[in-house]
Design a protein around this motif. Structure first.
Motif, mmCIF file in Angstrom:
data_model
loop_
_atom_site.group_PDB
_atom_site.id
_atom_site.type_symbol
_atom_site.label_atom_id
_atom_site.label_comp_id
_atom_site.label_asym_id
_atom_site.label_seq_id
_atom_site.Cartn_x
_atom_site.Cartn_y
_atom_site.Cartn_z
ATOM 1 N N THR A 15 0.836 -1.205 0.000
ATOM 2 C CA THR A 15 0.000 0.000 0.000
ATOM 3 C C THR A 15 0.870 1.254 0.000
ATOM 4 O OG1 THR A 15 -0.236 0.006 2.429
ATOM 5 C CG2 THR A 15 -1.942 -1.141 1.143
ATOM 6 N N GLU A 16 2.018 1.200 0.688
ATOM 7 C CA GLU A 16 2.947 2.325 0.669
ATOM 8 C C GLU A 16 3.490 2.551 -0.747
ATOM 9 O OE1 GLU A 16 4.133 4.433 3.108
ATOM 10 O OE2 GLU A 16 2.758 3.622 4.602
ATOM 11 N N ARG A 17 3.816 1.463 -1.425
ATOM 12 C CA ARG A 17 4.315 1.579 -2.809
ATOM 13 C C ARG A 17 3.261 2.183 -3.719
ATOM 14 N NH1 ARG A 17 6.925 -4.293 -2.741
ATOM 15 N NH2 ARG A 17 8.843 -3.779 -1.645
ATOM 16 N N LYS A 18 2.028 1.754 -3.553
ATOM 17 C CA LYS A 18 0.930 2.279 -4.372
ATOM 18 C C LYS A 18 0.805 3.790 -4.175
ATOM 19 C CE LYS A 18 -3.078 2.120 -6.634
ATOM 20 N NZ LYS A 18 -3.259 1.755 -7.998
ATOM 21 N N SER A 24 3.945 10.058 -7.710
ATOM 22 C CA SER A 24 4.849 10.243 -8.835
ATOM 23 C C SER A 24 4.068 10.530 -10.114
ATOM 24 C CB SER A 24 5.713 8.990 -9.003
ATOM 25 O OG SER A 24 6.485 9.071 -10.159
ATOM 26 N N VAL A 25 3.012 9.773 -10.343
ATOM 27 C CA VAL A 25 2.186 9.965 -11.530
ATOM 28 C C VAL A 25 1.494 11.327 -11.481
ATOM 29 C CG1 VAL A 25 0.115 9.120 -12.721
ATOM 30 C CG2 VAL A 25 1.872 7.515 -11.992
ATOM 31 N N ALA A 26 1.048 11.730 -10.309
ATOM 32 C CA ALA A 26 0.382 13.026 -10.171
ATOM 33 C C ALA A 26 1.335 14.163 -10.533
ATOM 34 C CB ALA A 26 -0.144 13.206 -8.753
ATOM 35 N N GLN A 83 -2.596 12.236 -0.746
ATOM 36 C CA GLN A 83 -2.103 11.634 0.484
ATOM 37 C C GLN A 83 -0.904 10.768 0.156
ATOM 38 O OE1 GLN A 83 -3.533 12.449 3.363
ATOM 39 N NE2 GLN A 83 -5.195 13.563 2.403
ATOM 40 N N GLY A 84 0.133 10.917 0.924
ATOM 41 C CA GLY A 84 1.325 10.108 0.724
ATOM 42 C C GLY A 84 1.471 9.072 1.824
ATOM 43 N N GLU A 111 -4.887 -0.293 6.312
ATOM 44 C CA GLU A 111 -6.255 0.163 6.066
ATOM 45 C C GLU A 111 -6.304 1.676 5.880
ATOM 46 O OE1 GLU A 111 -8.274 -1.429 9.461
ATOM 47 O OE2 GLU A 111 -8.616 -3.373 8.502
ATOM 48 N N LYS A 112 -5.521 2.391 6.655
ATOM 49 C CA LYS A 112 -5.457 3.846 6.506
ATOM 50 C C LYS A 112 -4.873 4.204 5.131
ATOM 51 C CE LYS A 112 -5.990 7.939 8.297
ATOM 52 N NZ LYS A 112 -7.332 8.467 8.449
ATOM 53 N N ASN A 113 -3.867 3.457 4.699
ATOM 54 C CA ASN A 113 -3.304 3.683 3.364
ATOM 55 C C ASN A 113 -4.351 3.437 2.283
ATOM 56 O OD1 ASN A 113 -0.831 4.404 4.357
ATOM 57 N ND2 ASN A 113 0.144 2.450 3.947
#
Length: 157
Positions: A15-18, A24-26, A83-84, A111-113
């Motif tokens: 989830t952190e990687r996502k 990065s895409v943004a 959100q990061g 879950e928060k991610n």
């Protein structure tokens, strides 16, 4: 217990990687939007100059299309609340005391991610739609300008 913790930890890492990929895409998307905005503004200036030099109303229409494209392009690059990954101490304060084990703690982070990922996807969807509109206005501005030149509609009577 160790296997479950490793699995949950890997889920959290994913989830952190996502979140990192989304950020990065943004940033890349915002850069493209600003480049299109700049092209739209320059194009509107060129076409407006042609109109003021005695060109037809089609050039004025193309100028308006370019300016609309610039507005939507700039709007698509407006900073959003992405959100990061990672948390501040304040966000996690008191969580460690209320969680009975490591698995539950890491699961709550994942879950928060997921909530952050869903929020980012919504912001991304809005930004992409504004960029598409900007691109459509730009393309129609180019088409109107080129057709006006090709049909010889270059001067007012």
């Amino acid at each position: 217990m160790s296997d479950v913790f490793e699995i949950v930890s890997e889920i959290h890492r994913q989830t952190e990687r996502k979140l990192e990929v989304q950020l990065s895409v943004a940033a890349s998307r915002d850069q493209r939007a600003l480049v299109l905005t700049a092209f739209s503004i320059v194009s509107s200036g060129l076409v407006l100059t042609a109109f003021r030099a005695g060109g037809s109303d089609a050039f004025l229409f193309a100028t308006i299309l370019f300016l609309l494209g610039a507005c939507f392009g700039a709007a698509s690059a407006v900073p959003r609340e992405y959100q990061g990954g990672g948390y501040s101490f304040k966000e996690l304060e008191g969580v460690a005391e209320s969680v009975s084990d490591k698995v539950t703690f890491v699961t709550s982070l994942a879950e928060k991610n997921d909530e952050y990922i869903a929020s980012n996807e919504l912001a991304e969807f809005r930004s992409i739609n504004q960029y598409r509109i900007s691109l459509i206005f730009f393309i129609f501005g180019v088409i109107v300008g080129i057709v006006s030149l090709l049909l010889g509609v270059g001067e007012n009577p």
